[in-house]
Motif scaffolding. Structure first.
Motif, short mmCIF file in Angstrom:
data_model
loop_
_atom_site.label_atom_id
_atom_site.label_comp_id
_atom_site.label_asym_id
_atom_site.label_seq_id
_atom_site.Cartn_x
_atom_site.Cartn_y
_atom_site.Cartn_z
N PRO A 186 4.59 21.65 -7.92
CA PRO A 186 4.26 20.44 -8.71
C PRO A 186 3.32 21.14 -10.03
O PRO A 186 2.36 22.15 -9.65
CB PRO A 186 3.46 19.55 -8.06
N ALA A 187 3.50 20.73 -11.14
CA ALA A 187 2.62 21.17 -12.31
C ALA A 187 1.70 20.28 -12.65
O ALA A 187 1.56 18.83 -12.41
CB ALA A 187 3.32 21.42 -13.54
N GLU A 188 0.30 20.68 -13.21
CA GLU A 188 -0.76 19.69 -13.56
C GLU A 188 -0.34 18.88 -14.74
O GLU A 188 0.14 19.31 -15.60
CB GLU A 188 -1.70 20.39 -14.04
N GLY A 189 -0.36 17.54 -14.50
CA GLY A 189 -0.01 16.74 -15.55
C GLY A 189 1.41 16.40 -15.46
O GLY A 189 2.42 17.18 -15.01
N PRO A 240 7.86 17.87 -14.31
CA PRO A 240 7.56 19.47 -14.61
C PRO A 240 7.31 20.22 -13.16
O PRO A 240 7.26 21.37 -13.16
CB PRO A 240 6.29 19.55 -15.10
N THR A 241 7.89 19.46 -11.93
CA THR A 241 8.07 19.99 -10.56
C THR A 241 9.15 21.16 -10.85
O THR A 241 10.10 20.90 -11.28
CB THR A 241 8.27 19.16 -9.71
N CYS A 242 8.61 22.51 -10.47
CA CYS A 242 9.64 23.39 -10.28
C CYS A 242 10.21 23.49 -8.83
O CYS A 242 9.43 23.31 -7.96
CB CYS A 242 9.33 24.84 -10.75
N ALA A 243 11.53 23.75 -8.36
CA ALA A 243 12.35 23.82 -7.20
C ALA A 243 12.94 25.18 -7.10
O ALA A 243 13.42 25.73 -7.90
CB ALA A 243 13.23 22.68 -7.20
N PHE A 244 12.55 25.75 -5.83
CA PHE A 244 13.15 26.94 -5.33
C PHE A 244 13.94 26.75 -4.25
O PHE A 244 13.46 26.13 -3.14
CB PHE A 244 12.02 27.95 -5.00
N LEU A 245 15.10 27.15 -4.16
CA LEU A 245 15.91 27.34 -3.30
C LEU A 245 15.81 28.42 -2.12
O LEU A 245 15.96 29.68 -2.74
CB LEU A 245 17.53 27.23 -3.32
N ALA A 246 15.39 28.20 -0.99
CA ALA A 246 14.98 29.38 -0.10
C ALA A 246 16.46 29.67 1.03
O ALA A 246 16.99 29.00 0.90
CB ALA A 246 13.94 28.93 0.88
N ALA A 281 14.54 21.15 -22.34
CA ALA A 281 13.70 20.27 -23.04
C ALA A 281 12.34 20.19 -22.23
O ALA A 281 11.29 20.38 -22.96
CB ALA A 281 14.09 19.00 -23.01
N ALA A 282 12.50 20.42 -20.98
CA ALA A 282 11.11 20.25 -20.11
C ALA A 282 10.54 21.61 -20.53
O ALA A 282 9.17 21.61 -20.65
CB ALA A 282 11.48 20.42 -18.75
N LEU A 283 11.11 22.82 -20.81
CA LEU A 283 10.49 24.28 -20.94
C LEU A 283 9.97 24.33 -22.46
O LEU A 283 8.83 24.40 -22.76
CB LEU A 283 11.56 25.16 -20.85
N ALA A 284 10.69 23.13 -23.28
CA ALA A 284 10.04 23.06 -24.57
C ALA A 284 8.79 22.38 -24.67
O ALA A 284 7.73 22.91 -25.47
CB ALA A 284 11.18 22.51 -25.51
N VAL A 302 0.76 -1.23 -0.08
CA VAL A 302 -0.01 -0.07 0.01
C VAL A 302 1.14 1.36 0.01
O VAL A 302 1.54 1.37 0.93
CB VAL A 302 -1.05 -0.05 1.25
N ILE A 303 0.90 2.05 -1.05
CA ILE A 303 1.65 3.18 -1.34
C ILE A 303 0.74 4.38 -0.85
O ILE A 303 -0.21 4.72 -1.49
CB ILE A 303 2.19 3.46 -2.54
N HIS A 304 1.36 5.13 0.19
CA HIS A 304 0.65 6.55 0.45
C HIS A 304 1.53 7.50 -0.08
O HIS A 304 2.53 7.74 0.42
CB HIS A 304 0.48 6.42 1.92
N LYS A 305 0.90 8.23 -1.17
CA LYS A 305 1.75 9.12 -2.10
C LYS A 305 1.60 10.58 -1.26
O LYS A 305 0.46 11.12 -1.08
CB LYS A 305 1.07 9.28 -3.30
N GLU A 306 2.71 11.25 -1.30
CA GLU A 306 2.92 12.60 -1.31
C GLU A 306 3.91 13.26 -2.42
O GLU A 306 3.81 14.39 -2.49
CB GLU A 306 3.33 12.86 0.07
N ILE A 307 4.59 12.28 -3.00
CA ILE A 307 5.60 12.67 -3.83
C ILE A 307 4.75 12.83 -5.22
O ILE A 307 4.12 11.86 -5.73
CB ILE A 307 6.78 11.84 -4.21
N PRO A 308 5.01 14.18 -5.89
CA PRO A 308 4.35 14.10 -7.15
C PRO A 308 4.82 12.96 -8.12
O PRO A 308 5.79 12.69 -8.26
CB PRO A 308 4.94 15.40 -7.63
N VAL A 309 3.58 12.65 -8.93
CA VAL A 309 3.78 11.38 -9.84
C VAL A 309 4.47 12.13 -11.33
O VAL A 309 4.04 13.05 -11.60
CB VAL A 309 2.58 10.90 -10.21
N ALA A 310 5.22 11.56 -11.98
CA ALA A 310 6.14 11.83 -12.82
C ALA A 310 6.42 13.47 -13.08
O ALA A 310 6.10 14.03 -13.79
CB ALA A 310 5.11 11.71 -14.28
N GLY A 311 6.76 13.66 -11.82
CA GLY A 311 7.22 15.10 -11.49
C GLY A 311 8.52 15.54 -11.35
O GLY A 311 9.11 16.42 -11.00
#
Length: 300
Positions: free
Chosen positions: A172-175, A259-265, A229-232, A90-99
């Motif tokens: 995370p981005a949709e899709g 397509p998840t974007c990461a920001f360093l704070a 490539a991801a931005l294209a 049983v996988i309890h998801k919090e990590i984005p899928v295909a992200g």
């Protein structure tokens, strides 16, 4: 033991350098992995067969058949042990899928650790790492955690010291974006430009920033050869990255293949404020504050 639960982290690539396309269809990489505090939980329960169910965020996007990497991991472990075993996963998801945050690889690593414990195999970590390397390039790091550089396809790991805790925001981005599609687009863009692709090399200044805990320096050295490539494929991600920079991110990058974007704070407070700003302004539909490095797959 009737059930075992393992907690396993997401990752961000603070450096992802991609070499020329090899004859076997892979690329040589220099891949600096950093495990962050967004976790999936993988529970393994006693059963006669190996099955998987998924709960939580993005559950409807995760396959529950042979396409699920956790099932393949459990089967590979049973084969390595030379016996027939069963487990209801049983996988309890919090990590984005295909992200671009190694969610599937994390689940595979979680399944290896959970089933090793559930079945009483007692296999050493080195054996689990060998099995993980056959499952996918990111699975060994999901077992290891922390911060590490991966070479070859990314599966040959060397741990890296970090001088403190780094704070992040993930949008995370949709899709999703399938990793093979992003690599194919990277190859297409390179062929189109007709420029020579350099051999990937480790950025020593980035390594120094990690070792000293200098978030400002690390932010300036973040790099990802797959980002163009991801931005294209998903041009709207550029708007999200720009918004993060405008709200004070020390660095902004597409995580892995996206397509998840990461920001360093700057710190935890800045991360919370940045996440709130991204969602309040509509630059991101959701944003998660996290920190790293954190351990790899661990019994909960």
């Amino acid at each position: 033991m009737s059930s075992v639960t393992v907690r396993v982290p997401a990752k961000v690539n603070v450096q992802l350098s991609v070499g020329p396309l090899r004859e076997d269809g892979y690329h040589d990489l220099v891949n600096v992995f950093h495990a962050v505090s967004i976790f999936d939980r993988v529970e393994a329960k006693e059963s006669d067969a190996i099955t998987v169910a998924v709960e939580g965020k993005w559950a409807d996007q995760v396959p529950v058949d042979d396409g699920n990497l956790a099932i393949r991991a459990a089967r590979a472990l049973a084969k390595h042990a030379g016996r027939s075993y069963g487990a209801d996963l049983v996988i309890h998801k919090e990590i984005p899928v295909a992200g671009g945050m190694a969610g599937g690889s994390a689940d595979a690593a979680g399944a290896l650790v959970a089933c090793n414990e559930l079945w009483g195999l007692g296999l050493p970590f080195e054996d689990l790492m060998e099995i993980a390397g056959d499952l996918g390039s990111d699975v060994p790091f999901s077992l290891l955690g922390g911060t590490a550089v991966g070479t070859g396809r990314g599966e040959e790991l060397s741990e890296l010291p970090t001088g403190g805790t780094f704070h992040w925001v993930f949008a995370p981005a949709e899709g999703g974006l399938p990793t093979p599609s992003v690599y194919a687009e990277c190859d297409r863009l390179r062929k189109e430009s007709d420029a020579e692709v350099p051999w990937p090399e480790l950025n020593e200044r980035l390594i120094e920033a990690l070792s000293t805990g200098d978030a400002y320096a690390l932010g300036s050295y973040l790099s990802n050869d797959l980002q163009d490539a991801a931005l294209a494929l998903r041009p709207e991600l550029a708007t999200t990255l720009d918004a993060g920079r405008q709200h004070g991110a020390l660095g902004a990058i597409v995580s892995g293949s996206g397509p998840t974007c990461a920001f360093l704070a700057i710190d935890a407070t800045h991360a919370r404020d940045l996440a709130a700003s991204l969602t309040a302004t509509g630059a991101a539909t959701s944003a998660m504050a996290a920190h790293g490095p954190v351990p790899g797959a661990t019994l909960a």
